[in-house]
Design a protein around this motif. Structure first.
Motif, PDB file in Angstrom:
ATOM      1  N   GLN A 172       0.828  -1.201   0.000  1.00 19.06           N
ATOM      2  CA  GLN A 172       0.000   0.000   0.000  1.00 19.06           C
ATOM      3  C   GLN A 172       0.867   1.257   0.000  1.00 19.06           C
ATOM      4  N   ALA A 173       1.944   1.231   0.792  1.00 19.03           N
ATOM      5  CA  ALA A 173       2.836   2.392   0.854  1.00 19.03           C
ATOM      6  C   ALA A 173       3.460   2.664  -0.505  1.00 19.03           C
ATOM      7  N   LYS A 174       3.886   1.621  -1.188  1.00 23.67           N
ATOM      8  CA  LYS A 174       4.492   1.778  -2.515  1.00 23.67           C
ATOM      9  C   LYS A 174       3.501   2.409  -3.483  1.00 23.67           C
ATOM     10  N   ALA A 175       2.233   1.983  -3.409  1.00 22.22           N
ATOM     11  CA  ALA A 175       1.196   2.551  -4.282  1.00 22.22           C
ATOM     12  C   ALA A 175       0.953   4.025  -3.945  1.00 22.22           C
ATOM     13  N   ASP A 176       0.938   4.365  -2.653  1.00 21.97           N
ATOM     14  CA  ASP A 176       0.751   5.765  -2.254  1.00 21.97           C
ATOM     15  C   ASP A 176       1.862   6.642  -2.807  1.00 21.97           C
ATOM     16  N   PHE A 177       3.093   6.187  -2.680  1.00 22.17           N
ATOM     17  CA  PHE A 177       4.217   6.996  -3.156  1.00 22.17           C
ATOM     18  C   PHE A 177       4.246   7.073  -4.677  1.00 22.17           C
ATOM     19  N   ALA A 178       3.815   6.022  -5.354  1.00 25.68           N
ATOM     20  CA  ALA A 178       3.740   6.075  -6.816  1.00 25.68           C
ATOM     21  C   ALA A 178       2.769   7.166  -7.257  1.00 25.68           C
ATOM     22  N   ARG A 179       1.627   7.253  -6.583  1.00 26.78           N
ATOM     23  CA  ARG A 179       0.652   8.298  -6.912  1.00 26.78           C
ATOM     24  C   ARG A 179       1.186   9.683  -6.553  1.00 26.78           C
ATOM     25  N   ALA A 180       1.854   9.775  -5.400  1.00 26.91           N
ATOM     26  CA  ALA A 180       2.406  11.076  -4.990  1.00 26.91           C
ATOM     27  C   ALA A 180       3.458  11.551  -5.984  1.00 26.91           C
ATOM     28  N   LEU A 181       4.302  10.630  -6.435  1.00 30.67           N
ATOM     29  CA  LEU A 181       5.369  10.997  -7.367  1.00 30.67           C
ATOM     30  C   LEU A 181       4.827  11.329  -8.755  1.00 30.67           C
ATOM     31  N   GLU A 182       3.699  10.735  -9.136  1.00 30.56           N
ATOM     32  CA  GLU A 182       3.061  11.109 -10.407  1.00 30.56           C
ATOM     33  C   GLU A 182       2.646  12.576 -10.383  1.00 30.56           C
ATOM     34  N   ARG A 183       2.194  13.032  -9.217  1.00 33.49           N
ATOM     35  CA  ARG A 183       1.670  14.389  -9.095  1.00 33.49           C
ATOM     36  C   ARG A 183       2.737  15.398  -8.703  1.00 33.49           C
ATOM     37  N   ALA A 184       3.806  14.940  -8.064  1.00 30.83           N
ATOM     38  CA  ALA A 184       4.854  15.882  -7.624  1.00 30.83           C
ATOM     39  C   ALA A 184       6.230  15.241  -7.759  1.00 30.83           C
ATOM     40  N   PRO A 185       6.660  14.947  -8.991  1.00 27.11           N
ATOM     41  CA  PRO A 185       7.960  14.284  -9.166  1.00 27.11           C
ATOM     42  C   PRO A 185       9.148  15.157  -8.767  1.00 27.11           C
ATOM     43  N   GLU A 186       8.942  16.465  -8.703  1.00 26.72           N
ATOM     44  CA  GLU A 186      10.029  17.388  -8.364  1.00 26.72           C
ATOM     45  C   GLU A 186       9.959  17.856  -6.913  1.00 26.72           C
ATOM     46  N   ASN A 187       9.187  17.168  -6.094  1.00 29.80           N
ATOM     47  CA  ASN A 187       9.082  17.513  -4.674  1.00 29.80           C
ATOM     48  C   ASN A 187      10.139  16.710  -3.909  1.00 29.80           C
ATOM     49  N   HIS A 188      11.125  17.413  -3.351  1.00 33.21           N
ATOM     50  CA  HIS A 188      12.249  16.718  -2.710  1.00 33.21           C
ATOM     51  C   HIS A 188      11.800  15.921  -1.485  1.00 33.21           C
ATOM     52  N   ALA A 189      10.780  16.415  -0.752  1.00 30.03           N
ATOM     53  CA  ALA A 189      10.310  15.702   0.439  1.00 30.03           C
ATOM     54  C   ALA A 189       9.628  14.389   0.052  1.00 30.03           C
TER      55      ALA A 189
END
Length: 412
Positions: free
Chosen positions: A157-174
């Motif tokens: 589930q965590a991997k899926a959450d981060f995949a979605r987060a990175l789709e929307r903010a790939p340049e967010n360092h945090a």
């Protein structure tokens, strides 16, 4: 909320110009002294300076008194209290804010992060999931939920959450950095390295991704990955649990006296000793391997490099002395092997005190501790009556070194 002075203060706060933002807010408060929202923002500015923590709390409390029905004043109080470390106050203020604005995403995320900082992970995840229900595509919300699920062991589930987060903010360092920690928890060091490097590319001044990158490079070592959970736990809860590991290992080795045949007893004792050593020394040993890697040498600071070499030398010396004692070397050889291994725990503490006189004090103490250790070995070899006393002084002194590291000013 649309006051022009507040808009200017918010812009200055976004640029981390907190003193200028404070001046702007105080100008507005000169005309509107009972404006709770302005006081709440002022409290957030003051909280950026640790020396003004009490003033920040007083200001935040005044804001809630002036505007008790405004969610933001309670939210600001919770933020200021959390920064000060008064967790129960922060929790109660956050819950009060939520009672006024139950679907405020940034408040729900704040409560989730607050719970996570106290290791109340299930409760934190509940807040994160509530925030997801309101804003399912917000990168910060997805990152918070992914981090909590990762820490709870829900790696898919965590991997899926981060995949979605990175789709929307790939340049967010945090987001990249937290995705790296999540990958490290599921023991995927290569993915973690990629995320940490991207985070550092986006913000080279952040310390967290640099620490994570180093940890991920250590985790490429298969043996380190085996001991990673225990190594991290012993790292954070030092010094007591390291010495508990020593006591437990000694007890198991003594119990192995009843094991027959003799060769099995010897193998069992060696395995117990090796396991205990790797639990507390996995990190410096992994650093020793990293010294062969140019990138690893760059990431490791001089103190970490020195400690890893010293730990390696001490463990090598302890192993040689232990083998020699097993093969019939003089009586003092066995004690020398044990003390050499125990010294590694104290040597690892060199990284804890701040540079300068605190670290120098610690190093001098360790050098001086070599004197009673040497005397103990000599008395033990000669079977004198004072042998037990000197062994107690040597072992007790080494155990005290970790407490000394706790009292000295700490490295930031």
């Amino acid at each position: 909320m649309s006051h022009p002075g507040l808009a200017r203060a918010q812009l200055l706060m976004d640029r981390r110009r907190f003193r200028l933002a404070e001046e702007e807010l105080r100008r507005v408060l000169g005309d509107e002294p009972e404006n709770g929202v302005m006081q709440a923002y002022l409290a957030l500015c003051l909280a950026e300076e640790p020396a003004r923590a009490v003033e920040a709390m007083d200001t935040a409390i005044r804001a809630t008194l002036h505007e008790p029905d405004t969610p933001f004043t309670w939210y600001a109080l919770s933020l200021v209290a959390a920064r000060r470390g008064t967790w129960e106050h922060a929790r109660k203020a956050g819950l009060t804010a939520l009672s006024l604005a139950p679907e405020m995403p940034e408040l729900l995320v704040h409560m989730a992060e607050l719970m996570a900082r106290r290791d109340w992970l299930p409760q934190g995840l509940e807040f994160a999931e509530r925030a997801l229900a309101v804003t399912p595509d917000d990168p910060r919300v997805l990152m918070t939920a992914g981090t909590l699920r990762s820490r709870l062991g829900r790696h898919a589930q965590a991997k899926a959450d981060f995949a979605r987060a990175l789709e929307r903010a790939p340049e967010n360092h945090a987001v990249q950095a937290n995705a790296g920690w999540s990958a490290l928890r599921r023991r995927d060091p290569d993915a973690a390295i990629g995320h940490f490097r991207t985070s550092l590319r986006l913000d080279a001044d952040e310390r967290g991704p640099r620490v994570g990158l180093l940890e991920a490079m250590r985790a490429r070592n298969a043996l380190y990955r085996v001991f990673l959970p225990a190594a991290l736990r012993f790292y954070w809860f030092q010094p007591n649990l390291r010495w508990v590991a020593v006591a437990l290992a000694v007890a198991l080795i003594m119990y192995a006296t009843f094991v027959e045949p003799a060769w099995l007893r010897l193998v069992l004792r060696a395995l117990i000793a090796a396991t205990a050593v790797f639990v507390w020394a996995a990190r410096p040993l992994a650093d020793l391997v990293l010294l062969r890697d140019p990138a690893g040498r760059t990431l490791l600071d001089r103190t970490a490099r020195t400690v890893s070499i010293l730990v390696g030398v001490l463990l090598l010396a302890g192993s040689i002395l232990g083998i020699a004692w097993t093969l019939g070397a003089p009586r003092g050889t066995g004690l020398a092997a044990i003390l050499a291994v125990l010294f590694t725990i104290s040597v690892m503490g060199i990284q804890q005190p701040a540079a300068g006189w605190p670290r120098a004090t610690y190093v001098v103490y360790l050098v001086l501790m070599a004197i009673p250790a040497t005397i103990a070995v000599l008395h033990h070899a000669r079977r004198t009556d004072a042998a037990g006393t000197w062994v107690g002084i040597a072992v007790g002194g080494l155990a005290f070194s970790d407490l000394l590291a706790e009292f000295l000013p700490r490295r930031r």
